[in-house]
Scaffold this motif. Structure first.
Motif, PDB file in Angstrom:
ATOM      1  N   LEU A  51       0.536   9.992  -4.915  1.00 42.73           N
ATOM      2  CA  LEU A  51      -0.149   9.671  -6.171  1.00 42.73           C
ATOM      3  C   LEU A  51      -0.806  10.947  -6.675  1.00 42.73           C
ATOM      4  CD1 LEU A  51      -1.209   7.671  -8.296  1.00 42.73           C
ATOM      5  CD2 LEU A  51      -3.130   7.179  -6.757  1.00 42.73           C
ATOM      6  N   GLY A  52      -0.272  11.495  -7.771  1.00 37.85           N
ATOM      7  CA  GLY A  52      -0.824  12.726  -8.325  1.00 37.85           C
ATOM      8  C   GLY A  52      -2.131  12.484  -9.044  1.00 37.85           C
ATOM      9  N   THR A  53      -2.186  11.410  -9.819  1.00 35.16           N
ATOM     10  CA  THR A  53      -3.410  11.025 -10.524  1.00 35.16           C
ATOM     11  C   THR A  53      -3.234   9.611 -11.044  1.00 35.16           C
ATOM     12  OG1 THR A  53      -5.002  11.671 -12.249  1.00 35.16           O
ATOM     13  CG2 THR A  53      -2.665  11.857 -12.798  1.00 35.16           C
ATOM     14  N   GLY A  54      -4.343   8.923 -11.284  1.00 34.61           N
ATOM     15  CA  GLY A  54      -4.290   7.597 -11.866  1.00 34.61           C
ATOM     16  C   GLY A  54      -4.376   6.482 -10.841  1.00 34.61           C
ATOM     17  N   LEU A  55      -3.676   5.375 -11.120  1.00 37.14           N
ATOM     18  CA  LEU A  55      -3.794   4.152 -10.319  1.00 37.14           C
ATOM     19  C   LEU A  55      -2.439   3.741  -9.767  1.00 37.14           C
ATOM     20  CD1 LEU A  55      -5.496   1.659  -9.388  1.00 37.14           C
ATOM     21  CD2 LEU A  55      -4.856   0.574 -11.551  1.00 37.14           C
ATOM     22  N   LEU A  56      -2.417   3.372  -8.494  1.00 38.02           N
ATOM     23  CA  LEU A  56      -1.209   2.881  -7.832  1.00 38.02           C
ATOM     24  C   LEU A  56      -1.515   1.533  -7.209  1.00 38.02           C
ATOM     25  CD1 LEU A  56       1.210   4.831  -5.515  1.00 38.02           C
ATOM     26  CD2 LEU A  56       0.111   2.759  -4.656  1.00 38.02           C
ATOM     27  N   ARG A  57      -0.619   0.571  -7.441  1.00 35.20           N
ATOM     28  CA  ARG A  57      -0.749  -0.754  -6.831  1.00 35.20           C
ATOM     29  C   ARG A  57       0.432  -0.947  -5.891  1.00 35.20           C
ATOM     30  NH1 ARG A  57      -4.473  -3.828  -9.682  1.00 35.20           N
ATOM     31  NH2 ARG A  57      -5.009  -3.026 -11.753  1.00 35.20           N
ATOM     32  N   ALA A  58       0.162  -1.345  -4.664  1.00 35.36           N
ATOM     33  CA  ALA A  58       1.224  -1.476  -3.664  1.00 35.36           C
ATOM     34  C   ALA A  58       1.190  -2.851  -3.019  1.00 35.36           C
ATOM     35  CB  ALA A  58       1.089  -0.394  -2.597  1.00 35.36           C
ATOM     36  N   ARG A  59       2.370  -3.404  -2.832  1.00 38.78           N
ATOM     37  CA  ARG A  59       2.550  -4.639  -2.064  1.00 38.78           C
ATOM     38  C   ARG A  59       3.647  -4.333  -1.045  1.00 38.78           C
ATOM     39  NH1 ARG A  59      -1.236  -4.843  -4.650  1.00 38.78           N
ATOM     40  NH2 ARG A  59      -2.084  -6.491  -5.983  1.00 38.78           N
ATOM     41  N   VAL A  60       3.251  -3.927   0.146  1.00 38.23           N
ATOM     42  CA  VAL A  60       4.185  -3.469   1.175  1.00 38.23           C
ATOM     43  C   VAL A  60       4.571  -4.634   2.074  1.00 38.23           C
ATOM     44  CG1 VAL A  60       4.532  -1.891   3.115  1.00 38.23           C
ATOM     45  CG2 VAL A  60       3.238  -1.135   1.114  1.00 38.23           C
ATOM     46  N   VAL A  61       5.865  -4.850   2.227  1.00 31.07           N
ATOM     47  CA  VAL A  61       6.381  -5.923   3.077  1.00 31.07           C
ATOM     48  C   VAL A  61       6.283  -5.503   4.538  1.00 31.07           C
ATOM     49  CG1 VAL A  61       8.431  -7.262   3.687  1.00 31.07           C
ATOM     50  CG2 VAL A  61       7.928  -6.762   1.284  1.00 31.07           C
ATOM     51  N   HIS A  62       5.738  -6.379   5.351  1.00 32.70           N
ATOM     52  CA  HIS A  62       5.601  -6.068   6.778  1.00 32.70           C
ATOM     53  C   HIS A  62       6.884  -6.418   7.516  1.00 32.70           C
ATOM     54  CE1 HIS A  62       3.765  -5.442  10.654  1.00 32.70           C
ATOM     55  NE2 HIS A  62       4.228  -6.628  11.039  1.00 32.70           N
ATOM     56  N   ARG A  63       7.422  -5.442   8.247  1.00 31.84           N
ATOM     57  CA  ARG A  63       8.606  -5.630   9.089  1.00 31.84           C
ATOM     58  C   ARG A  63       8.367  -4.889  10.400  1.00 31.84           C
ATOM     59  NH1 ARG A  63      13.510  -3.037   6.841  1.00 31.84           N
ATOM     60  NH2 ARG A  63      12.058  -1.338   6.451  1.00 31.84           N
ATOM     61  N   PRO A  64       9.197  -5.175  11.427  1.00 27.64           N
ATOM     62  CA  PRO A  64       9.079  -4.394  12.669  1.00 27.64           C
ATOM     63  C   PRO A  64       9.285  -2.912  12.391  1.00 27.64           C
ATOM     64  CG  PRO A  64      10.417  -6.349  13.032  1.00 27.64           C
ATOM     65  CD  PRO A  64      10.183  -6.270  11.552  1.00 27.64           C
ATOM     66  N   ARG A  65       8.423  -2.076  12.946  1.00 28.46           N
ATOM     67  CA  ARG A  65       8.497  -0.618  12.822  1.00 28.46           C
ATOM     68  C   ARG A  65       8.250  -0.128  11.401  1.00 28.46           C
ATOM     69  NH1 ARG A  65      12.724  -2.254  15.652  1.00 28.46           N
ATOM     70  NH2 ARG A  65      14.141  -1.879  13.903  1.00 28.46           N
ATOM     71  N   THR A  66       7.692  -0.973  10.538  1.00 25.64           N
ATOM     72  CA  THR A  66       7.403  -0.533   9.175  1.00 25.64           C
ATOM     73  C   THR A  66       6.432   0.640   9.186  1.00 25.64           C
ATOM     74  OG1 THR A  66       7.782  -2.704   8.201  1.00 25.64           O
ATOM     75  CG2 THR A  66       6.361  -1.207   6.980  1.00 25.64           C
ATOM     76  N   HIS A  67       6.710   1.652   8.403  1.00 26.67           N
ATOM     77  CA  HIS A  67       5.795   2.794   8.301  1.00 26.67           C
ATOM     78  C   HIS A  67       5.859   3.360   6.888  1.00 26.67           C
ATOM     79  CE1 HIS A  67       3.226   6.050   9.569  1.00 26.67           C
ATOM     80  NE2 HIS A  67       4.058   6.894   8.988  1.00 26.67           N
TER      81      HIS A  67
END
Length: 433
Positions: free
Chosen positions: A138-154
């Motif tokens: 994120l260089g500047t501003g606003l980020l919204r994240a909805r990350v799906v959980h899975r095995p070994r997710t990173h």
């Protein structure tokens, strides 16, 4: 049996060994495999009676052959990298994705279901992608994240000197380059933040807000369930705002100075109690500094019952949050219920319903979780946690085996949040039998 006959049988056994790797990937039929195995065992039996050392050699060859076949299978089928597509208004600049300030959000949709949005006037980029996640800057501003959980997710989100390590969660993060200020609001799951003065990593849990200042290295944690009217300007730090009509004293002692006699009334020799130069930090301040145990110990010293029954709304929020983060679930639940019974209708009380639902959900109490999710959605249909509450309700219904209700909620979720974190799951529910 002649020596030449023994060599012929050895060759037949070797052919059977060579056929085993082909059997691993299904290139021979079951009948062919069984016949080859029988010939191989006959060959082993013949050689055992004549030259036992050849049996050892054949066994070693078998191990090497099978290992080689498995290795080839693994090498030929690597896990594919995630793919993503970009939709919405975008201005590209040397790998950066910029969003015009007068347009809507820019959306990045990843193949496993994760969704990331850049708000108007923001700039960001996907720096790298793996099979288990991605590194987003994120260089500047606003980020919204909805990350799906899975095995070994990173996943990792970088903002200035800060890194946010993610496994599966929902959060908003803002970064100001001019003010060198990070603001993180965590709606679901947990993350670890590293940066100036946070080199060992600070875990931020659902329902918390982190504000960090790169110039000074300062960082403050607070609750997301603060009054909605108490939003601060970007240049200000989070501060606990307490409605004036909800504050009650924790004991019967009057405030310092309230009953202090004037100089005309004071008798000679009377001592005057001077207020301390550095008053003790409030529970909200202790919570913001991460001193969860200090909040709990302070409540215990005053009497937990007294704090729950007579404490201010700000104190109740701080106590409930501190107890949650310290994994004292019984005390956390008492604090959340006190918020709802003593201050009904407040933003904190509405948020407490969602947290109570999550706690019940995590404990496997589906019926109780569904009750609290319904309470939150009824009181805050457009609240900050509406998407998470509806999505978690969907998962709880599926887990409880209520297929009919689950399909109905899946349809509602997709209507309201077609790009939400549970959208892919809702589609699976609707497409199922």
């Amino acid at each position: 049996m002649s020596r030449n006959e023994g060599l012929v049988e050895h060759d037949a056994g070797a052919e059977n060994l060579a056929a085993l790797p082909r059997a691993l990937d299904g290139s021979v039929s079951d009948a062919e495999h069984a016949a080859g195995r029988e010939r191989l065992m006959v060959s082993f039996g013949t050689r055992t009676r004549t030259t036992p050392w050849r049996l050892v050699a054949l066994a070693a060859a078998l191990v090497v052959s099978v290992a080689a076949g498995v290795a080839v299978f693994l090498v030929q089928r690597p896990a594919p990298e995630l793919e993503y597509r970009v939709t919405g208004p975008v201005v590209t600049d040397g790998g950066w994705l910029g969003v015009p300030a007068d347009r809507g959000a820019l959306s990045l949709r990843f193949s496993e279901g994760t969704e990331i949005d850049l708000g108007p006037g923001s700039k960001g980029k996907v720096e790298s992608v793996t099979a288990d996640g991605a590194r987003v800057v994120l260089g500047t501003g606003l980020l919204r994240a909805r990350v799906v959980h899975r095995p070994r997710t990173h996943w990792a989100v970088m903002a200035g000197p800060y890194s946010i390590e993610v496994t599966g969660t929902a959060f908003d993060v803002g970064w100001s380059t001019s003010g060198e200020r990070l603001e993180l609001c965590l709606h679901d799951g947990s993350v670890i933040v590293r940066g100036p003065s946070l080199r060992d990593g600070l875990r931020v849990a659902a329902g918390q807000r982190l504000v960090a200042h790169a110039r000074t290295g300062g960082a403050e944690l607070s609750s997301l369930f603060a009054p909605e009217a108490a939003a601060e300007t970007p240049s200000e730090s989070p501060r606990a705002v307490e409605p004036s009509n909800t504050t009650e004293p924790l004991n019967d002692v009057e405030a310092p100075g309230a009953a202090e006699p004037s100089s005309a009334e004071r008798e000679p020799g009377d001592s005057v109690e001077t207020p301390p130069a550095h008053p003790s930090p409030s529970w909200s301040e202790m919570l913001a500094s991460g001193n969860f145990r200090g909040v709990i110990e302070s409540a215990e010293s005053r009497g937990v019952g007294n704090a729950l029954n007579r404490g201010s709304l700000a104190d109740l929020v701080a106590l409930a949050d501190a107890a949650r983060y310290a994994h004292e679930k019984a005390l956390a639940k008492r604090g959340l219920l006190a918020e709802r019974t003593r201050f009904p209708g407040s933003a904190e009380a509405r948020g407490a319903a969602f947290v109570l639902g999550r706690m019940a959900d995590d404990a496997g109490l589906s019926a109780e979780a569904l009750h609290w999710y319904d309470e939150y959605l009824s009181e805050s249909p457009r609240g900050s946690f509406a998407a998470e509450a509806l999505g978690r309700k969907l998962v709880a219904l599926v887990r409880a085996g209520d297929t009919g209700s689950a399909r109905s909620i899946a349809g509602t979720y997709l209507e309201r949040f077609p790009r939400g974190a549970h959208a892919a799951y809702a589609r699976e529910v609707l497409s199922g039998p």
